[in-house]
Scaffold this active site. Sequence first.
Site, PDB file in Angstrom:
ATOM      1  N   ARG A 237       0.861  -1.187   0.000  1.00 64.47           N
ATOM      2  CA  ARG A 237       0.000   0.000   0.000  1.00 64.47           C
ATOM      3  C   ARG A 237       0.896   1.237   0.000  1.00 64.47           C
ATOM      4  O   ARG A 237       1.869   1.310   0.772  1.00 64.47           O
ATOM      5  CB  ARG A 237      -0.903   0.038   1.241  1.00 64.47           C
ATOM      6  CG  ARG A 237      -2.065  -0.911   1.218  1.00 64.47           C
ATOM      7  CD  ARG A 237      -3.126  -0.487   0.166  1.00 64.47           C
ATOM      8  NE  ARG A 237      -4.267  -1.386   0.142  1.00 64.47           N
ATOM      9  CZ  ARG A 237      -4.365  -2.477  -0.637  1.00 64.47           C
ATOM     10  NH1 ARG A 237      -3.392  -2.810  -1.458  1.00 64.47           N
ATOM     11  NH2 ARG A 237      -5.452  -3.220  -0.601  1.00 64.47           N
ATOM     12  N   GLU A 266      -2.780   7.535  -4.844  1.00 62.14           N
ATOM     13  CA  GLU A 266      -3.056   6.831  -6.108  1.00 62.14           C
ATOM     14  C   GLU A 266      -4.323   7.416  -6.728  1.00 62.14           C
ATOM     15  O   GLU A 266      -5.287   7.613  -5.995  1.00 62.14           O
ATOM     16  CB  GLU A 266      -3.298   5.337  -5.846  1.00 62.14           C
ATOM     17  CG  GLU A 266      -2.025   4.561  -5.731  1.00 62.14           C
ATOM     18  CD  GLU A 266      -2.251   3.080  -5.468  1.00 62.14           C
ATOM     19  OE1 GLU A 266      -3.315   2.556  -5.825  1.00 62.14           O
ATOM     20  OE2 GLU A 266      -1.356   2.462  -4.895  1.00 62.14           O
ATOM     21  N   HIS A 285      -0.465  -0.093  -9.726  1.00 60.95           N
ATOM     22  CA  HIS A 285      -1.179  -1.016  -8.818  1.00 60.95           C
ATOM     23  C   HIS A 285      -1.735  -2.228  -9.595  1.00 60.95           C
ATOM     24  O   HIS A 285      -2.945  -2.447  -9.637  1.00 60.95           O
ATOM     25  CB  HIS A 285      -2.291  -0.274  -8.060  1.00 60.95           C
ATOM     26  CG  HIS A 285      -2.683  -0.958  -6.776  1.00 60.95           C
ATOM     27  ND1 HIS A 285      -3.100  -0.271  -5.654  1.00 60.95           N
ATOM     28  CD2 HIS A 285      -2.734  -2.267  -6.419  1.00 60.95           C
ATOM     29  CE1 HIS A 285      -3.386  -1.118  -4.694  1.00 60.95           C
ATOM     30  NE2 HIS A 285      -3.173  -2.345  -5.141  1.00 60.95           N
TER      31      HIS A 285
HETATM   32  C1  DGY Z   1      -5.299  -6.238  -2.848  1.00 65.08           C
HETATM   33  O1  DGY Z   1      -5.823  -7.316  -3.108  1.00 65.08           O
HETATM   34  O2  DGY Z   1      -5.281  -5.772  -1.704  1.00 65.08           O
HETATM   35  C2  DGY Z   1      -4.726  -5.476  -3.989  1.00 65.08           C
HETATM   36  O3  DGY Z   1      -3.780  -4.566  -3.595  1.00 65.08           O
HETATM   37  C3  DGY Z   1      -5.833  -4.770  -4.756  1.00 65.08           C
HETATM   38  O4  DGY Z   1      -6.316  -3.713  -4.004  1.00 65.08           O
END
Ligand code: DGY
Length: 327
Positions: A237, A266, A285
């Site tokens: 994250r 993001e 991402h």
């Molecule tokens: C997750 O599965 O947490 C990925 O980062 C997609 O948000």
Amino acid sequence: MKVYISRIIPKEGIEILQNAGLEITQYSGKTEIPSTELIAICNKHDLFLSVGNNTIDRTFLEACKHLKGIALMSVGYDRVDIAAATALGIPISNTPDVLSKATSDTAFLLILAVSRNAFYMHDSISKKQWGFFEPTANLGIELYNKTLGIFGLGRIGLELAMKCKAAYNMPVIYHNRKPNKEAEKILGAKYVSFDELLTESDVISVHANLSDQTREIFNKDAFSKMKHSAIFINTARGGLHNEQDLTEALEHKKIWGAGLDVTNPEPMAWDNPLLNMRNVCVLPHIGSATIETRAKMAITAADNIVAAMQGKPMPQVIDKQVYSIRK
Ligand code: DGY
């Protein structure tokens, strides 16, 4: 019963929901649904399959107490108030395991790409900068026998560490809330303090949950302790690193480079200086974005929805305690 899905999802998930006899509404817009609108929509549905950046906070949950279950199509649940959901008796599930291989592939891709300045080199060709051969230009660094440091060694970190060990014989150190004995057995991984992780790693890869304890833990202080030759990788994250501090650490060559599949915020601004740095590789991402993995995530989320519809425990419920509260 009716289920609301906040994105178009792979057909494998839809088929499961249809076969269970659920009435399905899928959001096909390209912008985030405002919170008040999402509450109004969920009030017309019995179940919610949440995809993307929906904020499932106390306000949402109190306004949607009737929901029989919320299935996230993600492993991360940092935008969800799990404690509030449990207190209100709303089961929430996620999609662990099925995306560990794909996400660790993305981290591995970034490590290699950063070590050889790959994205910058690619861009330089489109800017007509492929010219005279110079043996001392365009040099990267090698990964053989370098130390891999994992922050948050769970399933994704374990997959990455196995790849790095197999490909480059990288010894593994890690920092977690609690030791991961299985990883220690499989990898010979060594548990270290956060400071040791910073000072001893040649590559640091972040795989922890975003929480109040981990928010921007990779900040100026952390980057200043890392090796000047270190590579920083974040596929977890964006909120785990302070992007201004990371940019400064790279500008002042406090660290060698960075690979990010997640940014803070993001999407990142188009003029973000990180996009023009030779030792930085950024992806939008896409950690779990493969045909196979997204299908498995849709199936897992759909299975959880069907279980909730049938009044059974969701197989991937995040907080099992919810079932002792829910009548
Ligand atoms: C997750 O599965 O947490 C990925 O980062 C997609 O948000």
